[in-house]
Design a protein around this motif. Sequence first.
Motif, PDB file in Angstrom:
ATOM      1  N   LYS A   1       0.837  -1.214   0.000  1.00  0.00           N
ATOM      2  CA  LYS A   1       0.000   0.000   0.000  1.00  0.00           C
ATOM      3  C   LYS A   1       0.865   1.255   0.000  1.00  0.00           C
ATOM      4  N   SER A   2       2.059   1.141   0.587  1.00  0.00           N
ATOM      5  CA  SER A   2       2.976   2.286   0.641  1.00  0.00           C
ATOM      6  C   SER A   2       3.919   2.325  -0.555  1.00  0.00           C
ATOM      7  N   GLY A   3       3.726   1.425  -1.512  1.00  0.00           N
ATOM      8  CA  GLY A   3       4.504   1.482  -2.742  1.00  0.00           C
ATOM      9  C   GLY A   3       5.655   0.507  -2.833  1.00  0.00           C
ATOM     10  N   ASP A   4       5.807  -0.419  -1.879  1.00  0.00           N
ATOM     11  CA  ASP A   4       6.890  -1.408  -1.911  1.00  0.00           C
ATOM     12  C   ASP A   4       6.273  -2.797  -2.036  1.00  0.00           C
ATOM     13  N   GLY A   5       6.352  -3.387  -3.223  1.00  0.00           N
ATOM     14  CA  GLY A   5       5.728  -4.688  -3.455  1.00  0.00           C
ATOM     15  C   GLY A   5       6.641  -5.876  -3.292  1.00  0.00           C
ATOM     16  N   ALA A   6       7.866  -5.689  -2.768  1.00  0.00           N
ATOM     17  CA  ALA A   6       8.836  -6.783  -2.710  1.00  0.00           C
ATOM     18  C   ALA A   6       8.333  -7.942  -1.847  1.00  0.00           C
ATOM     19  N   LYS A   7       7.822  -7.631  -0.652  1.00  0.00           N
ATOM     20  CA  LYS A   7       7.389  -8.703   0.247  1.00  0.00           C
ATOM     21  C   LYS A   7       6.164  -9.418  -0.293  1.00  0.00           C
ATOM     22  N   LEU A   8       5.251  -8.680  -0.899  1.00  0.00           N
ATOM     23  CA  LEU A   8       4.062  -9.323  -1.454  1.00  0.00           C
ATOM     24  C   LEU A   8       4.420 -10.168  -2.669  1.00  0.00           C
ATOM     25  N   SER A   9       5.360  -9.703  -3.455  1.00  0.00           N
ATOM     26  CA  SER A   9       5.799 -10.455  -4.637  1.00  0.00           C
ATOM     27  C   SER A   9       6.365 -11.815  -4.253  1.00  0.00           C
ATOM     28  N   ALA A  10       6.980 -11.910  -3.071  1.00  0.00           N
ATOM     29  CA  ALA A  10       7.595 -13.173  -2.648  1.00  0.00           C
ATOM     30  C   ALA A  10       6.580 -14.302  -2.551  1.00  0.00           C
ATOM     31  N   PHE A  11       5.310 -13.984  -2.337  1.00  0.00           N
ATOM     32  CA  PHE A  11       4.294 -15.029  -2.226  1.00  0.00           C
ATOM     33  C   PHE A  11       3.994 -15.685  -3.573  1.00  0.00           C
ATOM     34  N   VAL A  12       4.135 -14.957  -4.654  1.00  0.00           N
ATOM     35  CA  VAL A  12       3.753 -15.486  -5.962  1.00  0.00           C
ATOM     36  C   VAL A  12       4.960 -15.861  -6.823  1.00  0.00           C
ATOM     37  N   GLU A  13       6.145 -15.415  -6.458  1.00  0.00           N
ATOM     38  CA  GLU A  13       7.325 -15.660  -7.288  1.00  0.00           C
ATOM     39  C   GLU A  13       7.632 -17.137  -7.530  1.00  0.00           C
ATOM     40  N   PRO A  14       7.440 -18.057  -6.563  1.00  0.00           N
ATOM     41  CA  PRO A  14       7.749 -19.460  -6.864  1.00  0.00           C
ATOM     42  C   PRO A  14       6.962 -20.019  -8.050  1.00  0.00           C
ATOM     43  N   MET A  15       5.742 -19.531  -8.275  1.00  0.00           N
ATOM     44  CA  MET A  15       4.966 -19.976  -9.424  1.00  0.00           C
ATOM     45  C   MET A  15       5.461 -19.346 -10.721  1.00  0.00           C
ATOM     46  N   LEU A  16       6.034 -18.176 -10.610  1.00  0.00           N
ATOM     47  CA  LEU A  16       6.286 -17.327 -11.767  1.00  0.00           C
ATOM     48  C   LEU A  16       7.724 -17.366 -12.257  1.00  0.00           C
ATOM     49  N   VAL A  17       8.673 -17.455 -11.347  1.00  0.00           N
ATOM     50  CA  VAL A  17      10.073 -17.205 -11.672  1.00  0.00           C
ATOM     51  C   VAL A  17      10.906 -18.473 -11.495  1.00  0.00           C
ATOM     52  N   GLU A  18      11.699 -18.771 -12.507  1.00  0.00           N
ATOM     53  CA  GLU A  18      12.667 -19.868 -12.396  1.00  0.00           C
ATOM     54  C   GLU A  18      13.956 -19.328 -11.811  1.00  0.00           C
ATOM     55  N   THR A  19      14.504 -20.041 -10.830  1.00  0.00           N
ATOM     56  CA  THR A  19      15.751 -19.637 -10.191  1.00  0.00           C
ATOM     57  C   THR A  19      16.833 -20.670 -10.469  1.00  0.00           C
ATOM     58  N   GLU A  20      18.009 -20.388  -9.946  1.00  0.00           N
ATOM     59  CA  GLU A  20      19.125 -21.319 -10.100  1.00  0.00           C
ATOM     60  C   GLU A  20      18.825 -22.663  -9.437  1.00  0.00           C
ATOM     61  N   TYR A  21      17.963 -22.648  -8.411  1.00  0.00           N
ATOM     62  CA  TYR A  21      17.728 -23.851  -7.618  1.00  0.00           C
ATOM     63  C   TYR A  21      16.384 -24.521  -7.896  1.00  0.00           C
ATOM     64  N   ALA A  22      15.463 -23.816  -8.535  1.00  0.00           N
ATOM     65  CA  ALA A  22      14.126 -24.397  -8.703  1.00  0.00           C
ATOM     66  C   ALA A  22      13.476 -23.875  -9.978  1.00  0.00           C
ATOM     67  N   ALA A  23      12.744 -24.760 -10.638  1.00  0.00           N
ATOM     68  CA  ALA A  23      11.953 -24.356 -11.796  1.00  0.00           C
ATOM     69  C   ALA A  23      10.718 -23.600 -11.322  1.00  0.00           C
ATOM     70  N   ALA A  24      10.170 -22.766 -12.177  1.00  0.00           N
ATOM     71  CA  ALA A  24       8.903 -22.105 -11.858  1.00  0.00           C
ATOM     72  C   ALA A  24       7.814 -23.167 -11.722  1.00  0.00           C
ATOM     73  N   ARG A  25       6.998 -23.054 -10.684  1.00  0.00           N
ATOM     74  CA  ARG A  25       6.018 -24.101 -10.381  1.00  0.00           C
ATOM     75  C   ARG A  25       4.856 -24.143 -11.359  1.00  0.00           C
ATOM     76  N   LEU A  26       4.605 -23.053 -12.065  1.00  0.00           N
ATOM     77  CA  LEU A  26       3.436 -23.014 -12.928  1.00  0.00           C
ATOM     78  C   LEU A  26       3.497 -24.071 -14.022  1.00  0.00           C
ATOM     79  N   ASP A  27       4.672 -24.362 -14.559  1.00  0.00           N
ATOM     80  CA  ASP A  27       4.781 -25.257 -15.705  1.00  0.00           C
ATOM     81  C   ASP A  27       4.259 -26.649 -15.377  1.00  0.00           C
ATOM     82  N   GLY A  28       4.799 -27.258 -14.340  1.00  0.00           N
ATOM     83  CA  GLY A  28       4.342 -28.591 -13.958  1.00  0.00           C
ATOM     84  C   GLY A  28       2.922 -28.591 -13.435  1.00  0.00           C
ATOM     85  N   SER A  29       2.540 -27.499 -12.751  1.00  0.00           N
ATOM     86  CA  SER A  29       1.185 -27.403 -12.220  1.00  0.00           C
ATOM     87  C   SER A  29       0.155 -27.321 -13.333  1.00  0.00           C
TER      88      SER A  29
END
Length: 517
Positions: A360-388
């Motif tokens: 609400k104050s303009g910083d979405g970093a913490k809220l983004s962390a809830f959805v990033e595992p579905m959306l973003v592939e990292t060095e350690y994990a594939a994005a969850r959306l593909d298999g889901s």
Amino acid sequence: MPRRARRLTLAALVPLILAGCTAGPSTRPPVVENDGPAPSEKTTTPSQAPLPELAEPRGSAIDWSDCGAETQQRLGADGGEAGGSLSYSCARITTTLDAPDLPRRGIKRIAVLKAGTGPVPLVVVNDVDGEPGTLYAAKLAATLPPELLETFSLVGMDRRGTGQSDPARCIPSDVRATLLGHDPAAGLEPVLDAARTAGQQCAINLEDEQGALDSWRAAGDLDELRDQLGVARLNAIGHGEGSNVVALFGARYPGRAGRLVLDGVPDPSADRAAVLDGMAGGAEATLDAFGEQCATDPGCPLGGDVRGDVTALAEQARRSPVPTGRGTALGPGLVLRAVLAGLADRNRWGELAGALAAAKSGDGAKLSAFVEPMLVETEYAAARLDGSLATQCNDTVTRLPADQLAKAAKDLDARHPVFGAVLAQELAWCSPWPSRREPVPQLGAPGAPPILVISTAVDPVTPERGTIRAAERLPSAVRVAWQGTGHGALGSPCVAQATQAFLVNGTVPRDGTLCPA
């Protein structure tokens, strides 16, 4: 402690365990509205096989290796501290791909993790879009009653196409962003276009594997794991949509089913729009419960109208996406997806409140962390959306034309103004996906031993009414109803203790037993 003495001690606990629960239908008013009457409770005890005795492995073929340091790193600071006294071992097993065009052929590697040293393996399966089963089992082991871990070691399995089980990587990142983040108020056509691209790319990248990522074949993976563990019967816990895999195992292999626990079974209806309607209602009821808790918590940074805060934040993000500090921003679709993910885990509600206040104050970093595992592939994990997405589309037969999609989305939005439209987008995800060529498998099987089904009164992912419908299709199901909120009920002391009594002592609760919130 000698095993006989341990059994006597646990048996003595059973009256105390069940004293915290009551039997009978709930007198509470329904919290999630839906069309049609509520499903009826079973009124008679089903004819069923006896609950199998526990047995230690006769000799495992799995080559376990210590993975304690790696697992503690995956668990993170809080989880690592909670599970610090447990030992962890990891392995991979090989199972059959069994694609529709290659029946009983091909190879698939499945990652497994063992938590604890109890002599009897207890397999754990999680939601396909949630934490990988290995990580979920490690976290669950740290929260279950210690007495249960004297008898069982938890064996988490990453579903095929997820986690470290040859994860699916087939959807381009910009397509994922559209599937998850498209503004639900801006029509479905961009989502349909993205779904077409996702289906085409998955067909190219996954080849024969595309049609082999489903719950029926995951149940076959469970049987392969059972065999390599060296046990004649599989004891297992399924969480959320993972319960579907465990239930299908019981249907495919009733003679190999041991003590099975299903914590929040999804609605088995073939009408996907109706299923999503129940999920949207459950999510909004959970949002209201989250708001009620926040209103009584002096430390909650939100005001007294959390539902209003969420809708206002989505509208704010529609006008000006909320920056995350990572070169990305949250539009209204991702805001709502992040809130849905946060509501599912009651242990993270404090974190969710802080994330919403920051956004609400303009910083979405913490809220983004809830959805990033579905959306973003990292060095350690594939994005969850593909298999889901692949598993969801292979498990369902619903394929609606564009006009029916638009009508379903409009209806869901009218009935559930916070989450209806964003969840309706999932109907479009599978529209271009190849139709299932095999019959949709049924959950129940005659002659199965008692199966413990746990429902949660207010669940945003597997609403109670859907779990009741699933239980009615399982001839040997007995249901324990937790009167609480969140996705899954094993965090309730009453439910955890009733589950322990079922798994360790073979005490089958009365169907319709209530556990207080």
